[in-house]
Motif scaffolding. Structure first.
Motif, short mmCIF file in Angstrom:
data_model
loop_
_atom_site.label_atom_id
_atom_site.label_comp_id
_atom_site.label_asym_id
_atom_site.label_seq_id
_atom_site.Cartn_x
_atom_site.Cartn_y
_atom_site.Cartn_z
N VAL A 119 -3.87 -33.20 17.89
CA VAL A 119 -4.41 -32.13 17.04
C VAL A 119 -3.42 -31.92 15.90
O VAL A 119 -2.35 -31.35 16.10
N GLY A 120 -3.76 -32.40 14.72
CA GLY A 120 -2.91 -32.20 13.54
C GLY A 120 -1.54 -32.84 13.69
O GLY A 120 -1.28 -33.63 14.59
N GLY A 121 -0.66 -32.48 12.76
CA GLY A 121 0.72 -32.96 12.78
C GLY A 121 1.58 -32.14 13.72
O GLY A 121 1.17 -31.10 14.23
N TYR A 122 2.80 -32.59 13.94
CA TYR A 122 3.70 -31.92 14.88
C TYR A 122 3.96 -30.46 14.49
O TYR A 122 3.94 -29.58 15.33
N GLY A 123 4.17 -30.20 13.21
CA GLY A 123 4.41 -28.83 12.76
C GLY A 123 3.24 -27.91 13.07
O GLY A 123 3.41 -26.79 13.54
N PHE A 124 2.03 -28.41 12.84
CA PHE A 124 0.82 -27.63 13.14
C PHE A 124 0.71 -27.40 14.64
O PHE A 124 0.41 -26.29 15.08
N ARG A 125 0.98 -28.44 15.44
CA ARG A 125 0.91 -28.29 16.90
C ARG A 125 1.92 -27.25 17.38
O ARG A 125 1.62 -26.45 18.27
N LYS A 126 3.12 -27.29 16.82
CA LYS A 126 4.13 -26.31 17.21
C LYS A 126 3.65 -24.89 16.93
O LYS A 126 3.90 -23.98 17.71
N LEU A 127 2.96 -24.70 15.81
CA LEU A 127 2.45 -23.38 15.45
C LEU A 127 1.36 -22.91 16.40
O LEU A 127 1.45 -21.82 16.97
N ILE A 128 0.33 -23.72 16.59
CA ILE A 128 -0.80 -23.26 17.41
C ILE A 128 -0.49 -23.21 18.89
O ILE A 128 -1.10 -22.42 19.62
N THR A 129 0.47 -23.99 19.36
CA THR A 129 0.76 -24.01 20.79
C THR A 129 1.45 -22.73 21.27
O THR A 129 1.50 -22.49 22.47
N ARG A 130 1.93 -21.93 20.36
CA ARG A 130 2.51 -20.65 20.78
C ARG A 130 1.46 -19.74 21.39
O ARG A 130 1.79 -18.81 22.12
N PHE A 131 0.21 -20.01 21.11
CA PHE A 131 -0.88 -19.16 21.56
C PHE A 131 -1.77 -19.82 22.61
O PHE A 131 -2.76 -19.24 23.03
N ILE A 132 -1.42 -21.04 23.02
CA ILE A 132 -2.29 -21.81 23.91
C ILE A 132 -1.58 -22.12 25.23
O ILE A 132 -0.51 -22.71 25.23
N ILE A 153 4.83 -27.16 35.63
CA ILE A 153 3.68 -26.97 34.76
C ILE A 153 2.57 -26.31 35.57
O ILE A 153 2.16 -26.83 36.60
N THR A 154 2.12 -25.14 35.10
CA THR A 154 1.01 -24.44 35.74
C THR A 154 -0.04 -24.13 34.68
O THR A 154 0.18 -24.35 33.49
N LYS A 155 -1.15 -23.57 35.12
CA LYS A 155 -2.21 -23.21 34.17
C LYS A 155 -1.73 -22.16 33.18
O LYS A 155 -2.26 -22.06 32.08
N LYS A 156 -0.74 -21.38 33.55
CA LYS A 156 -0.24 -20.31 32.67
C LYS A 156 0.89 -20.76 31.74
O LYS A 156 1.30 -20.00 30.87
N THR A 157 1.40 -21.96 31.95
CA THR A 157 2.48 -22.47 31.10
C THR A 157 1.98 -22.56 29.66
O THR A 157 0.90 -23.09 29.40
N LEU A 187 6.65 -28.19 24.60
CA LEU A 187 7.20 -28.81 23.39
C LEU A 187 8.67 -28.47 23.21
O LEU A 187 9.47 -29.32 22.81
N LYS A 188 9.02 -27.23 23.50
CA LYS A 188 10.42 -26.81 23.34
C LYS A 188 11.34 -27.58 24.28
O LYS A 188 12.42 -28.01 23.88
N GLU A 189 10.89 -27.77 25.51
CA GLU A 189 11.75 -28.43 26.49
C GLU A 189 11.69 -29.96 26.41
O GLU A 189 12.70 -30.63 26.63
N HIS A 190 10.53 -30.52 26.06
CA HIS A 190 10.35 -31.97 26.14
C HIS A 190 10.03 -32.64 24.82
O HIS A 190 9.89 -33.86 24.77
N GLY A 191 9.88 -31.88 23.75
CA GLY A 191 9.54 -32.46 22.46
C GLY A 191 8.07 -32.84 22.38
O GLY A 191 7.27 -32.47 23.23
N ASP A 192 7.73 -33.57 21.36
CA ASP A 192 6.34 -33.93 21.10
C ASP A 192 5.90 -35.04 22.06
O ASP A 192 6.46 -36.13 22.05
#
Length: 73
Positions: free
Chosen positions: A31-44, A3-7, A13-18
């Motif tokens: 932050v929100g439900g799991y589905g929402f977190r999966k969506l926004i985390t693609r950009f964070i 895990i780095t600052k750029k990860t 989530l993909k490797e370890h789940g929620d």
């Protein structure tokens, strides 16, 4: 996974789940439900997530690593 600052949070989530429930133990609110977190985390990245949650980057990375370790045990 190192895990780095750029990860991207989506990679974690993909490797370890929620891990939101475990992160709450460390004071990081969900932050929100799991589905929402999966969506926004693609950009964070971990760096951005630390900023959003107002936690120092090094401390946040430690929290994520601890959450993953707790989930895997």
């Amino acid at each position: 996974m190192k895990i780095t600052k750029k990860t991207m949070v989506s990679e974690i989530l993909k490797e370890h789940g929620d891990i939101a429930g475990i992160m709450e133990i460390f004071g990081v609110k969900r932050v929100g439900g799991y589905g929402f977190r999966k969506l926004i985390t693609r950009f964070i990245s971990v760096r951005t997530a630390a900023f959003v949650h107002r936690v120092k980057l090094k401390e946040f990375i430690g929290m994520v690593e601890n959450a993953i370790a707790k989930k895997n045990n």
